[in-house]
Scaffold this active site. Sequence first.
Site, short mmCIF file in Angstrom:
data_model
loop_
_atom_site.label_atom_id
_atom_site.label_comp_id
_atom_site.label_asym_id
_atom_site.label_seq_id
_atom_site.Cartn_x
_atom_site.Cartn_y
_atom_site.Cartn_z
N HIS A 354 -25.52 112.46 28.41
CA HIS A 354 -23.98 112.34 27.90
C HIS A 354 -23.94 110.97 27.34
CE1 HIS A 354 -19.94 113.12 27.74
NE2 HIS A 354 -19.66 111.77 28.13
N GLU A 355 -24.13 110.08 28.30
CA GLU A 355 -23.93 108.53 27.66
C GLU A 355 -24.98 108.27 26.47
OE1 GLU A 355 -21.68 107.39 28.78
OE2 GLU A 355 -21.23 108.74 30.52
N HIS A 358 -23.74 109.41 23.19
CA HIS A 358 -22.51 108.44 22.81
C HIS A 358 -23.14 107.49 21.76
CE1 HIS A 358 -18.75 109.30 24.65
NE2 HIS A 358 -19.43 109.36 25.96
N GLU A 377 -15.79 111.85 22.89
CA GLU A 377 -16.03 112.57 24.10
C GLU A 377 -16.62 114.14 23.92
OE1 GLU A 377 -16.97 111.31 26.73
OE2 GLU A 377 -15.67 109.21 26.72
N TYR A 437 -12.80 116.04 26.40
CA TYR A 437 -14.18 116.37 26.65
C TYR A 437 -14.57 117.93 26.13
CZ TYR A 437 -15.07 112.07 29.28
OH TYR A 437 -15.35 110.80 29.64
#
Length: 612
Positions: A354-355, A358, A377, A437
């Site tokens: 996930h990170e 980004h 997100e 999200y």
Amino acid sequence: MRKSAAIIFAFIISQFQAQQGAYYQQAAKYKMDIDVNAEKFTYQGKQTLEYTNNSPDELNVVYFHLYWNAFKPNSMMDQRVASQGKNGDGRLQKDGISRLASIPKDQEGAQNIHWIKQNGKDLKFEVQETIMKVYLAEPIKPNSTTTFTMDWDAVIPEQIRRSGRNNREGVDMTMTQWYPKIAEYDYDGWATFDYLGREFHAPFSDFDVTIKINKDYVVGAGGILENPTEVKGYDTAAKIKAEKDKKVTWKWTAKNILDFAWSADRDYSVESFNVPEGPKVYLVYQKNDKTKAWGEAQSYITKYFQIMNSHFGKYVYPTYAFIQGGDGGMEYGMCTMILGEAKDIKGLMGLMAHEGSHSWYQQMLATNESVRPWMDEGFTSYAEGFTMYQLFPEDLPNPFAKTLEGYRNFVKKGIEEPAVWLGDHHDNGTAYTYASYVKGELYLVQLGYIMGEQNLAETLKQYYDQWSMKHPSDRDFLHIAQKVSGMDLKWFHNYWINTTKTIDYGIKDVKYDAKSTTITLVNNGQVPMPIDFSVMTTDKKVVTYQIPLNMTHTWKQKDMYGDFKTMLYWPWTQKEYTITVPYTKSQLSVLGIDFSQRIADVNMADNFVEVK
């Protein structure tokens, strides 16, 4: 005369085009010298900032973010958390009581600006909570550069959210949102939202940062470490030369990133490896029994970057660091700060995926996440689901089945808020999560269903090709999606982002005849959609019929989930639709809407009929 008229006409057109506003983006170059007092959790900062105004506007003021001013009792963040009570972000409150209200006086966040100058001239400034307004000595004209210098000191706050000292995993200093950062200026003006705990926006910038800190510390950061042989942790042959004050100097650089973040701890270990045709990856974490999963991560991270580079566009920076920051996960330029004490490799990789994603949908494709958090997100969550499904295959109809089920369950609570709302202005923390999200992720899932997965993949690639290293908006993305698919998709965008209306189709009636079967479908929801209706025969053959929605005007041509036959369109104003298939009851096993289970239908109970 004709030539003169043509010249005049061309001039008028050029003026009209100029009034529409050609795309531009500002640029900044930071040079910082930081001297850290690790015992007192404070630092002294000096900064030179070259700021280039690429806009057509003359600027008479500039704004800086002072994020750490939020971490104190009665700040705007504290007031917002208190007003939301138990509905607020669970990391900022406990049992409805704001955690910021009890920060000790000596641990309150502070960024104290001593002075700021423009080209050597003292400037007047006002600190408005987490925003500093600076009155310029001379306007910054279009296509010109000015230089700001400033001197400040800061108190590293108690760790509440993202930044701070001595967090729950024992990391000494997580240095994020830590310096006076110039705000973004674009067609919409200055991006000067107060910091209430959510998201950020900034111009692409270059960084040259030196950090003096006690010699026993290891620093992890997003950027290039220019002197690894002089500091601890990065080179086994390093010769650490501390000064009389027992401090060493770390030298970091980074180009064309949105933010520079770093973290420091005496117990950090540093590991690194190269991803083929990808970045050099650094793992900076406390190596102990609670972080064993990090030791398994290299092969998964390598495959993760390869999938992302292939499907979403190439990661452009030379390095990336996963840093144990000790509070959830938050992305920054060329790095992320994440919780390190994962139970297993799948949990750790979910956070890393996930990170890391980004870096695409916040860093390289730098939308204003304070205004459109769902693009940041949500698109990131889509990439996370896409990659994790390949890293850890599951017996699910598609990578997003669990997200869809979670969305259906959430809608039943009746607290949904539109995704179009500004990130910090959602009234309910869970509603923010689902709006940003989940609805953002399902935005792409629904587009894949509407236009076909191949068209969605092409849209994502073209979006990257046209808008990476820029600041795109939802209008830019939608333009590409419509161009790739040939469809009108504005209706869907409006329903899904600007409202909380839901999709709910069902099978109302089935009539079996001697040579065929007639099915009546019904739209019980508020969001119209095209429908993929399928039948499974008793010999396990699946036949799909695409029922287009008239509003797209162009129909889906192909989809990776199988071939289909296109029927007459379903007008969005029409409640019911009848379809006849050339199969008898004895030939049929199952009838259903969307066998791929991608449609975000909130009531699946009437979507399938088992023929008995």
